[in-house]
Design a protein around this motif. Structure first.
Motif, PDB file in Angstrom:
ATOM      1  N   TYR A 133       0.847  -1.188   0.000  1.00 23.58           N
ATOM      2  CA  TYR A 133       0.000   0.000   0.000  1.00 23.58           C
ATOM      3  C   TYR A 133       0.891   1.249   0.000  1.00 23.58           C
ATOM      4  O   TYR A 133       1.927   1.263   0.680  1.00 23.58           O
ATOM      5  N   PRO A 134       0.487   2.325  -0.698  1.00 24.66           N
ATOM      6  CA  PRO A 134       1.256   3.574  -0.617  1.00 24.66           C
ATOM      7  C   PRO A 134       1.204   4.126   0.802  1.00 24.66           C
ATOM      8  O   PRO A 134       0.196   3.980   1.506  1.00 24.66           O
ATOM      9  N   VAL A 135       2.274   4.764   1.244  1.00 22.60           N
ATOM     10  CA  VAL A 135       2.420   5.110   2.651  1.00 22.60           C
ATOM     11  C   VAL A 135       1.319   6.037   3.148  1.00 22.60           C
ATOM     12  O   VAL A 135       0.897   5.939   4.315  1.00 22.60           O
ATOM     13  N   ALA A 136       0.796   6.948   2.322  1.00 21.25           N
ATOM     14  CA  ALA A 136      -0.291   7.823   2.775  1.00 21.25           C
ATOM     15  C   ALA A 136      -1.533   7.009   3.137  1.00 21.25           C
ATOM     16  O   ALA A 136      -2.225   7.309   4.118  1.00 21.25           O
ATOM     17  N   LEU A 137      -1.815   5.962   2.354  1.00 23.11           N
ATOM     18  CA  LEU A 137      -2.954   5.096   2.637  1.00 23.11           C
ATOM     19  C   LEU A 137      -2.667   4.204   3.844  1.00 23.11           C
ATOM     20  O   LEU A 137      -3.572   3.896   4.631  1.00 23.11           O
ATOM     21  N   VAL A 138      -1.417   3.808   4.010  1.00 17.07           N
ATOM     22  CA  VAL A 138      -1.020   3.050   5.199  1.00 17.07           C
ATOM     23  C   VAL A 138      -1.334   3.852   6.457  1.00 17.07           C
ATOM     24  O   VAL A 138      -1.882   3.337   7.434  1.00 17.07           O
ATOM     25  N   ASP A 139      -1.004   5.150   6.421  1.00 15.14           N
ATOM     26  CA  ASP A 139      -1.263   6.008   7.580  1.00 15.14           C
ATOM     27  C   ASP A 139      -2.756   6.090   7.877  1.00 15.14           C
ATOM     28  O   ASP A 139      -3.172   6.060   9.037  1.00 15.14           O
ATOM     29  N   LYS A 140      -3.575   6.200   6.845  1.00 18.76           N
ATOM     30  CA  LYS A 140      -5.025   6.280   7.059  1.00 18.76           C
ATOM     31  C   LYS A 140      -5.550   4.994   7.686  1.00 18.76           C
ATOM     32  O   LYS A 140      -6.309   5.025   8.662  1.00 18.76           O
ATOM     33  N   LEU A 141      -5.147   3.855   7.124  1.00 19.26           N
ATOM     34  CA  LEU A 141      -5.694   2.576   7.586  1.00 19.26           C
ATOM     35  C   LEU A 141      -5.176   2.189   8.972  1.00 19.26           C
ATOM     36  O   LEU A 141      -5.887   1.551   9.749  1.00 19.26           O
ATOM     37  N   SER A 142      -3.938   2.575   9.289  1.00 19.19           N
ATOM     38  CA  SER A 142      -3.369   2.228  10.592  1.00 19.19           C
ATOM     39  C   SER A 142      -3.665   3.283  11.642  1.00 19.19           C
ATOM     40  O   SER A 142      -3.543   3.023  12.840  1.00 19.19           O
ATOM     41  N   GLY A 143      -4.037   4.496  11.189  1.00 18.09           N
ATOM     42  CA  GLY A 143      -4.300   5.576  12.125  1.00 18.09           C
ATOM     43  C   GLY A 143      -3.055   6.148  12.755  1.00 18.09           C
ATOM     44  O   GLY A 143      -3.117   6.809  13.787  1.00 18.09           O
ATOM     45  N   ALA A 144      -1.884   5.940  12.144  1.00 18.29           N
ATOM     46  CA  ALA A 144      -0.620   6.423  12.703  1.00 18.29           C
ATOM     47  C   ALA A 144       0.289   6.900  11.582  1.00 18.29           C
ATOM     48  O   ALA A 144       0.161   6.472  10.428  1.00 18.29           O
TER      49      ALA A 144
END
Length: 816
Positions: A133-144
């Protein structure tokens, strides 16, 4: 209550169930898709959805895009920020999205290119196993913020292009609309990017594991075969190359519907193939044409298009959030059990589809109960029929969108499930606590915090303590949030450093048996009671022999392995916190308060081998992990202020490489050595909370979190200001002058409270000439006063203090 994040279900072939938690893995992005300048002129304008109203200041923003400009011209910045503002109202994320925008010369026909800074797979919140996953989407899904020290999206724009920087869409036929290109590049960073490529006559996923990005998962051929399906297409292979050059690829939605054709020309083109739409797919006025690889002169598209937004939503940019009660175990059988769940969605939710499905035989058989929406409580409620049975019950929640996309919690249920047990409970609570080991007589208070969890529930958590072996009334810890319990233990003001203070923590669960858990499991924690000694004007120790000048907790004064002389150092390895959200503190506190001089210095040699934090973070942030810090107190230890910012082994490249290079699992096996010493010098009145005349306690603290540990911290040759030849320690009931040496003022302190007569202060030079004389009244009441000597020349003087012609003090003082 627990917040549960669910995103759109995607294809079954990619949705393998995790049998265990996988380690997240980072992959740095390489060359990204490009936007090509076309010589064709196409005078069109598609405004943002809602027109001018779209960007009104009252619009609720769904995300925060933070931009770092590199060599960017001022007129381009406003246009880029305009494009960003459109996405802030259409893209939702709880974590700021960091964009780096660069201005460079990149060739004649390329207008811009962009890519996610990196990709992650198998992170907390990832919907699919082994998918990047692209890192911006990783941040959204993980909340961090997964990658806090780096940008999420990197966009590079050609400084040689003929740009139009206006935001009204009235782009001249001779120029390229900058806003349109900026919006195009942001889409690539949000998810229209991946690893498909053609090299050496074969198609492949261009990473060592040959795994797809989330975009790549949605790529199908016209025969409805998924390119990410390894059973159909090997990476690398000629078969995969043929598909990538087939002119017959498309993106499919999770429901199997065709979303959009993909640009897949018969000759592979790095930068344009696969991660764009074909130009032929759109008529003028279609906003989805934003994601074609070619940009015409005069063409302005200021909206990403519905199909593109739908695909981003399916990648994970739109989600369903369920706040539900995970049902605890209970002892007494019941006929019916009330259940409830809260559901919020960025998609259109079918409110009649929310249900709980449960089983008593691990879903060999199961029942589902529809949950009804209660507008008063804003949640879905219902009951499950248990018929007074005992034993284990398995369950999961489910919901659907109006276009029949299914969700479950946990993901991929019933392969993953929740459960609870009905019947007698014999398990004690799980109790965790970082012991408190030091308090001051000036502020005899302990801030106690613990976490307590139990499969049935917690009835009470309390502190039992003794003073000099005598049990005191227990203090109940209050439940603050989730499993955290805390309170203050306030002790008698008469507590002295000769008293013995001990405590333990008790947690009791909410069962008939009242199962208990003590910490420590036997005995009590012991707390050192610290009484500050009389002030000094300076302090020095080389720690070659043990001294009793420090009150220590998890520090010691010895000669550790690798050192030829003694030093003050932490335990090796240093302890780590038992609690995820709290630091464990190792403390060495000097017993002597120090009277601060103007520009007084503290210096010491040190070795710091503690876990380095994430790049770009500071010690007050969670991702700084462990740190060391020097702190001071002006109120005898009631509160502490930083003398320095906290730091870790990352402050020195040798320390950092030693620590990280010897890291195995959660322990660094690097050992400190005397050739690793580095001198630290601190100005005590420069950029600190302290000033000349303050009387300050100092302490050295290592703050350790839960997870990684290592060798720790060593301190040697500690010097705080200059030692003077007289009156270093102010003895009880004695008058003293400080600081000495001084810059412009001195303080005189220590008069007996029953002193009633006037006191005369006389200061003479070494030749006997009086340079200052003053008489002070009521010194027994004040006990301390200040004498300003700003015009006195530097040198040595004699200060004489008399009371009724009786000599109280005769002392040499030095003016700097």
């Amino acid at each position: 209550m627990r917040r549960l994040l669910i995103t759109v279900l995607t294809f079954a072939c990619a949705c393998n169930v995790w049998a265990q938690k996988l380690q997240p893995e980072k992959f740095l992005s390489e060359n990204g898709p490009v936007n090509i300048a076309s010589n064709e002129t196409k005078k069109t304008f598609i405004p943002p959805e809602g027109g001018d109203q779209f960007l009104k200041s009252g619009l609720v923003l769904q995300s925060d895009f933070q931009v770092e400009f590199v060599n960017f011209p001022e007129n381009a910045k406003a246009a880029f920020l305009y494009a960003i503002s459109i996405y802030e109202s259409t893209i939702s994320s709880p974590v700021p999205i960091k964009v780096q925008a660069k201005w460079e010369s990149v060739g004649r026909n390329v207008l811009a290119f962009s890519n996610p800074y990196c990709f992650y797979k198998n992170f907390d919140g990832a919907r699919l196993k082994d998918v990047y996953y692209p890192v911006a989407l990783v941040d959204k899904l993980s909340g961090a913020d997964t990658n806090p020290s780096e940008p999420d999206i990197v966009c590079t724009f050609n400084s040689n292009a003929e740009w139009f920087f206006g935001t009204n869409g009235d782009t001249p036929g001779s120029k390229y609309d900058f806003v349109s290109v900026a919006m195009h590049e942001i889409i690539h960073g949000l998810g229209f990017s991946g690893f498909l490529t053609v090299e050496n006559g074969k198609g492949s996923f261009n990473n060592s594991a040959h795994l797809p990005s989330i975009y790549d998962v949605y790529v199908f051929n016209t025969s409805n075969l998924q390119l990410a399906d390894k059973n159909q297409f090997t990476s690398p292979s000629v078969k995969l190359k043929n598909e990538l050059e087939s002119n017959g690829l498309l993106l499919k939605g999770a429901d199997g519907s065709d979303k959009e054709k993909i640009y897949a020309p018969s000759n592979w083109n790095n930068g344009t193939s696969v991660y764009h739409y074909p130009e032929s797919a759109f008529q003028d006025g279609d906003a989805d044409a934003l994601m074609t690889p070619f940009v015409c002169k005069g063409e302005a598209i200021h909206y990403p298009g519905e199909k593109t937004l739908e695909l981003l939503a399916e990648f994970g940019w739109k989600s369903v959030t369920i706040d539900g009660n995970e049902i605890k175990d209970f002892e007494k059988p019941v006929e019916k059990l009330p259940v409830f769940v809260k559901v919020s969605s960025e998609l259109d939710l079918d409110s009649t589809s929310v249900l709980i499905t449960y089983s008593t035989d691990y879903f060999t058989n199961s029942k589902s109960v529809s949950l009804q929406y209660n507008s008063e409580n804003r949640r879905f409620e219902g009951e499950i029929l248990l018929d007074n049975k005992k034993g284990k019950v398995q369950y999961y929640y489910g919901a659907k969108t109006t276009n029949d996309i299914s969700f479950t919690y946990p993901d991929r249920a019933p392969d993953k499930i929740l459960s609870f047990k009905i019947g007698p409970d014999y398990y004690p609570p799980v109790l965790k606590h970082n012991p408190e080991k030091l308090i001051t007589t000036e502020d005899p208070v302990l801030d106690i915090m613990a976490t307590a969890t139990d499969n049935v529930g917690i009835e009470t958590v309390k502190v039992e303590y003794k003073i000099n072996g005598v049990s005191q009334e227990p203090v109940v810890l209050k439940n603050k949030t989730l499993d955290i319990y805390s309170n203050k233990l306030e002790f008698p003001a008469a507590l002295s450093d000769n008293d013995v203070l001990e405590y333990r923590i008790l947690a009791v669960d909410n069962t008939v048996r009242k199962n208990k858990k003590y910490l420590p499991s036997s005995g009590f924690y012991s707390v050192d009671i610290f009484a500050p000694l009389k002030p000094v004007t300076g302090y020095f120790s080389n720690f070659d022999t043990y001294n009793n000048d420090f009150e220590i907790s998890d520090f010691e004064i010895t000669t550790p392995s690798g050192f030829s002389n003694g030093n003050l150092h932490t335990m090796h390895p240093y302890p780590e916190s038992d609690i995820e959200s709290e630091k464990y503190n190792l403390i060495a506190q000097l017993k002597y308060p120090v009277i601060i001089e103007e520009n007084g210095l503290m210096s010491f040699d040190e070795v710091v081998l503690v876990e380095p934090g994430e790049e770009g973070t500071i010690y007050t942030e969670d991702l700084f992990w462990d740190f060391v810090i020097v702190e001071g107190s002006k109120n005898n230890g009631k509160s502490w202020l930083p003398v320095t910012d906290g730091y870790d082994s990352g402050i020195d490249e040798m320390w950092k490489s030693k620590f990280t290079g010897s890291l195995q699992s959660n322990v660094s096996y690097a050992n400190g050595h005397e050739n690793m010493f580095w001198e630290n010098t601190i100005n005590l009145t420069e950029n600190t909370a302290f000033e000349a005349g303050d009387t300050v306690l100092f302490r050295f603290r290592l703050a350790s979190d839960k997870s990684v540990t290592g060798w720790g911290w060593a301190i040697d040759n500690l010097q705080i200001q200059n030692m003077t030849t007289s009156n270093e320690i102010i003895a009880e009931e004695e008058v003293a002058i400080y600081p000495n040496p001084f810059s412009s003022s001195i303080f005189i302190e220590g008069f007996d409270c029953d002193t009633e007569s006037d006191v005369e202060i006389t200061i003479t030079d070494l030749f006997g000439k009086t340079v200052f004389r003053d008489t002070r009244n009521d010194v027994g009441y004040a006990r301390k006063f200040k004498v300003d000597l700003p015009n006195l020349a530097p040198g040595v003087y004699l200060a004489n203090i008399t009371d009724n012609h009786t000599n109280i003090l005769n002392q040499r003082i030095i003016k700097n």
